[in-house]
Design a protein around this motif. Structure first.
Motif, PDB file in Angstrom:
ATOM      1  N   GLU A   1     -45.078  11.184 109.989  1.00  0.00           N
ATOM      2  CA  GLU A   1     -45.188  10.466 112.021  1.00  0.00           C
ATOM      3  C   GLU A   1     -45.733  12.124 112.245  1.00  0.00           C
ATOM      4  O   GLU A   1     -45.841  12.894 112.122  1.00  0.00           O
ATOM      5  CB  GLU A   1     -43.803  10.530 112.309  1.00  0.00           C
ATOM      6  N   TYR A   2     -47.182  11.379 112.924  1.00  0.00           N
ATOM      7  CA  TYR A   2     -47.374  12.876 113.724  1.00  0.00           C
ATOM      8  C   TYR A   2     -47.610  12.719 115.299  1.00  0.00           C
ATOM      9  O   TYR A   2     -48.061  11.531 115.338  1.00  0.00           O
ATOM     10  CB  TYR A   2     -48.417  13.116 112.928  1.00  0.00           C
ATOM     11  N   GLU A   3     -47.793  13.593 116.004  1.00  0.00           N
ATOM     12  CA  GLU A   3     -48.735  13.436 117.178  1.00  0.00           C
ATOM     13  C   GLU A   3     -50.036  13.869 116.848  1.00  0.00           C
ATOM     14  O   GLU A   3     -50.584  14.796 116.401  1.00  0.00           O
ATOM     15  CB  GLU A   3     -48.036  14.311 118.283  1.00  0.00           C
ATOM     16  N   LYS A   4     -51.122  13.152 117.863  1.00  0.00           N
ATOM     17  CA  LYS A   4     -52.410  13.213 117.917  1.00  0.00           C
ATOM     18  C   LYS A   4     -52.698  14.518 117.779  1.00  0.00           C
ATOM     19  O   LYS A   4     -53.832  15.644 116.951  1.00  0.00           O
ATOM     20  CB  LYS A   4     -52.871  12.444 118.390  1.00  0.00           C
ATOM     21  N   ASP A   5     -52.167  15.150 119.068  1.00  0.00           N
ATOM     22  CA  ASP A   5     -52.608  16.395 119.570  1.00  0.00           C
ATOM     23  C   ASP A   5     -52.048  17.140 118.062  1.00  0.00           C
ATOM     24  O   ASP A   5     -53.161  18.209 117.979  1.00  0.00           O
ATOM     25  CB  ASP A   5     -51.571  17.131 120.577  1.00  0.00           C
ATOM     26  N   ALA A   6     -50.913  17.150 117.064  1.00  0.00           N
ATOM     27  CA  ALA A   6     -50.579  17.838 116.326  1.00  0.00           C
ATOM     28  C   ALA A   6     -51.959  18.229 115.674  1.00  0.00           C
ATOM     29  O   ALA A   6     -52.123  19.107 114.481  1.00  0.00           O
ATOM     30  CB  ALA A   6     -49.439  17.955 115.684  1.00  0.00           C
ATOM     31  N   LEU A   7     -52.471  16.947 115.392  1.00  0.00           N
ATOM     32  CA  LEU A   7     -53.722  17.215 114.182  1.00  0.00           C
ATOM     33  C   LEU A   7     -54.470  17.880 114.504  1.00  0.00           C
ATOM     34  O   LEU A   7     -55.121  18.632 113.640  1.00  0.00           O
ATOM     35  CB  LEU A   7     -53.952  15.839 113.718  1.00  0.00           C
ATOM     36  N   ARG A   8     -54.921  18.312 115.915  1.00  0.00           N
ATOM     37  CA  ARG A   8     -56.127  18.891 116.614  1.00  0.00           C
ATOM     38  C   ARG A   8     -56.175  20.281 116.675  1.00  0.00           C
ATOM     39  O   ARG A   8     -56.800  20.962 116.704  1.00  0.00           O
ATOM     40  CB  ARG A   8     -56.432  18.292 118.002  1.00  0.00           C
ATOM     41  N   ALA A   9     -54.844  20.622 117.000  1.00  0.00           N
ATOM     42  CA  ALA A   9     -54.124  21.332 116.857  1.00  0.00           C
ATOM     43  C   ALA A   9     -54.325  22.218 115.199  1.00  0.00           C
ATOM     44  O   ALA A   9     -54.686  23.928 115.068  1.00  0.00           O
ATOM     45  CB  ALA A   9     -52.743  22.036 117.888  1.00  0.00           C
ATOM     46  N   ILE A  10     -53.890  22.096 114.369  1.00  0.00           N
ATOM     47  CA  ILE A  10     -54.589  22.601 113.066  1.00  0.00           C
ATOM     48  C   ILE A  10     -55.648  22.729 112.984  1.00  0.00           C
ATOM     49  O   ILE A  10     -56.173  23.184 112.308  1.00  0.00           O
ATOM     50  CB  ILE A  10     -53.452  21.449 111.915  1.00  0.00           C
ATOM     51  N   ALA A  11     -56.787  21.161 113.537  1.00  0.00           N
ATOM     52  CA  ALA A  11     -57.826  21.374 112.930  1.00  0.00           C
ATOM     53  C   ALA A  11     -58.389  23.183 113.839  1.00  0.00           C
ATOM     54  O   ALA A  11     -59.352  23.092 113.160  1.00  0.00           O
ATOM     55  CB  ALA A  11     -58.752  20.283 113.192  1.00  0.00           C
ATOM     56  N   ASP A  12     -57.796  22.963 115.114  1.00  0.00           N
ATOM     57  CA  ASP A  12     -58.516  23.792 115.731  1.00  0.00           C
ATOM     58  C   ASP A  12     -57.954  25.523 115.161  1.00  0.00           C
ATOM     59  O   ASP A  12     -58.773  26.664 115.095  1.00  0.00           O
ATOM     60  CB  ASP A  12     -58.337  24.002 116.963  1.00  0.00           C
ATOM     61  N   LYS A  13     -57.005  25.795 114.994  1.00  0.00           N
ATOM     62  CA  LYS A  13     -56.919  26.467 114.465  1.00  0.00           C
ATOM     63  C   LYS A  13     -57.290  27.091 113.082  1.00  0.00           C
ATOM     64  O   LYS A  13     -57.604  28.034 112.845  1.00  0.00           O
ATOM     65  CB  LYS A  13     -54.888  26.473 114.232  1.00  0.00           C
ATOM     66  N   ASN A  14     -57.666  26.441 112.037  1.00  0.00           N
ATOM     67  CA  ASN A  14     -57.897  26.883 110.754  1.00  0.00           C
ATOM     68  C   ASN A  14     -60.150  27.119 111.069  1.00  0.00           C
ATOM     69  O   ASN A  14     -60.535  27.789 110.150  1.00  0.00           O
ATOM     70  CB  ASN A  14     -57.573  25.690 110.209  1.00  0.00           C
ATOM     71  N   ASP A  15     -60.276  27.146 112.405  1.00  0.00           N
ATOM     72  CA  ASP A  15     -62.196  27.251 113.038  1.00  0.00           C
ATOM     73  C   ASP A  15     -63.147  27.051 111.332  1.00  0.00           C
ATOM     74  O   ASP A  15     -63.055  28.084 111.541  1.00  0.00           O
ATOM     75  CB  ASP A  15     -61.670  28.674 112.420  1.00  0.00           C
ATOM     76  N   GLY A  16     -62.580  25.769 111.152  1.00  0.00           N
ATOM     77  CA  GLY A  16     -64.286  25.272 110.103  1.00  0.00           C
ATOM     78  C   GLY A  16     -63.522  25.458 109.086  1.00  0.00           C
ATOM     79  O   GLY A  16     -64.201  24.774 107.389  1.00  0.00           O
ATOM     80  N   ASP A  17     -61.734  25.597 108.644  1.00  0.00           N
ATOM     81  CA  ASP A  17     -61.646  25.992 106.671  1.00  0.00           C
ATOM     82  C   ASP A  17     -60.654  25.053 106.751  1.00  0.00           C
ATOM     83  O   ASP A  17     -59.752  24.806 106.944  1.00  0.00           O
ATOM     84  CB  ASP A  17     -60.462  26.740 106.504  1.00  0.00           C
TER      85      ASP A  17
END
Length: 487
Positions: free
Chosen positions: A178-194
């Motif tokens: 289970e997840y919040e949409k903002d959580a997945l976006r936050a992971i994506a943003d933090k990893n800066d293309g990786d």
């Protein structure tokens, strides 16, 4: 535990996330290889999908793969023998058309005389290869001009966050997370293309959280720091000797305080028995040096703390360690977070500990609470969790905070109910404390014996106290009861 980056590696180029231009160029290179017979260099930042693309291509073309690592084949003779033979024409291991894909990773990790001709040998193999050959590199311009000119260049750019999010969403669906949409976006943003690091972060957080929230992602720290610490932990626990581990620690962007938390929380995943005990001795020494820093504000002591954390833990290792280990941010450190709500919960529990044990709030927060969190993690040691809840009179909200379990789960609710019963029994029996009452059976026996002898309540109480101590001693042999009297 399976590494999700391997489990969810794309099996076809069509499943590759981002880098459509590079994907199409790689596909065209493979389909026209008979016409040009050039090798290809796939280059770009770590984690953007270069190696995954090569394997996906092989699946699409039905080409068996031969994998080599340039950094492991560093002399010209080894390269010519291993890579040269692999790249020759042949049908024994080839597909329907006799083709096989030779994949050489870390092709940019060759540096002049250090490799004793390895770079030159790879260039010669590339020019003479009778099989499709893909070289994987992070830094294209670290490779020799001759080697670069002998290959077709295909650049993989950093994967944009909008391409990472669907990949994370797919994994969550497959794993039932289970997840919040903002959580997945936050992971994506933090990893800066990786993308690879994003998947690693997702797996690390999902291990300790029942539902992913943006706040969970926020408190794990920046990707640059997490990436460095994960690599350091792997090297510390599995590869480096004491001297090398200390050198590795210099490149980690963590203070000794935070590094201690990372190592302390993850070392039980690779160490056990005597080596784990020795490692904790060194970590205890490190904590003492950090205490001196705190007291004196003399940060030169950091060095001695770091030496114990890195060199000591590496020296404690016994035997070889292999395989993949899922490391994660320190559970206690992550739970503290940055939100006012979590700080309030922390301070409430610390105040209860301070009042009950007669220690300062600082000692309760820094020294006692982290160990309570570790010993009662997810309420796995139920008796210990009940005893803790009873002693400090915690409600479901604060039991949830300490243990990391959901506040509304049956597990936590039952813990709170059992703790309340334990406190009531202790009050009735005048046992001197909820913990002594938790040993129950011997105290009851003492009461019955005192009653039958006709002794007064004072003598019965004395008997109860002595029997409670005996029960505490015998309880040390029971793993589920270990540590109760230490609270």
């Amino acid at each position: 535990m399976t590494d999700w980056t391997e489990k969810y590696r794309p099996s076809s180029l069509s499943e590759l996330r981002g880098n459509n231009k590079a994907r199409d160029a790689l596909k065209e290179w493979a389909q026209t290889w008979d016409d040009h017979k050039d090798a290809a260099i796939l280059h770009g930042s770590p984690g953007v999908g270069k190696t995954s693309a090569a394997h996906a291509l092989a699946n699409d073309m039905e080409w068996p793969t031969i994998e080599l690592n340039a950094s492991d084949q560093r002399t010209s003779s080894v390269v010519e023998k291993v890579a040269g033979e692999a790249a020759k024409s042949g049908t024994l291991t080839g597909g329907g058309d006799g083709r096989r894909l030779v994949i050489m990773d870390e092709a940019d990790n060759l540096h002049g005389n250090v490799d004793r001709g390895g770079s030159k040998a790879i260039t010669e193999v590339v020019k003479e290869a009778g099989q499709p050959m893909v070289l994987i590199a992070n830094e294209f311009y670290d490779m020799s001009n001759t080697l670069r000119n002998a290959c077709e260049e295909i650049e993989f750019r950093d994967v944009q966050a909008r391409s990472i999010v669907p990949a994370l969403r797919h994994i969550c669906k497959q794993e039932g997370i289970e997840y919040e949409k903002d959580a997945l976006r936050a992971i994506a943003d933090k990893n800066d293309g990786d993308l690879r690091s994003a998947v690693n972060d997702l797996q690390a957080i999902a291990e300790t959280e029942e539902r992913l929230t943006a706040e969970d992602v926020e408190v794990t720290g920046d990707r640059d720091r997490s990436s460095g610490i994960f690599d350091f932990l792997d090297a510390l626990f599995k590869e480096e000797d004491a001297r090398s581990a200390i050198r590795e620690s210099y490149d980690v962007d963590e203070t000794p305080d935070d590094m201690l938390n990372w190592v302390e929380d993850n070392v039980p995943k690779d160490y056990e028995g005597a080596e784990l005990a020795t490692a904790y001795d060194f970590l205890s020494n490190a904590d003492k040096w950090l205490g001196r820093v705190q007291a004196s504000q003399d940060y030169s002591y950091w060095r001695y703390a770091g030496d114990n954390i890195a060199g000591g833990v590496a020296a404690a290792r016994q035997g070889d360690k292999g395989g993949w280990t899922r490391y994660g941010p320190p559970s206690y450190w992550r739970k503290l977070g940055s939100s006012r709500g979590n700080r309030n919960k922390r301070d409430y529990v610390a105040r209860k500990i301070a009042e009950t044990d007669g220690v300062s709030m600082s000692t309760a927060r820094r020294e006692i609470l982290p160990f309570l969190a570790a010993m009662t993690h997810h309420c796995k040691n139920r008796e210990l969790t009940i005893a803790m809840t009873a002693k400090y009179d915690l409600d479901a909200e604060h039991v949830s905070f300490v243990t990391g379990s959901g506040e509304d789960t049956n597990k936590v609710q039952n813990i709170v109910e059992s703790a309340e019963e334990l406190r009531e029994e202790a009050a009735v029996e005048h046992s001197g404390g909820a913990f002594e009452g938790s040993h129950g059976s011997q105290s009851d026996a003492a009461d019955s014996s005192a009653a039958s002898d006709g002794t007064n309540s004072e003598s019965a109480g004395e008997t109860d106290d002595s029997e409670g101590e005996a029960s505490g001693d015998s309880g040390d042999a029971d793993d589920n009861q270990a540590g109760l009297t230490d609270f």
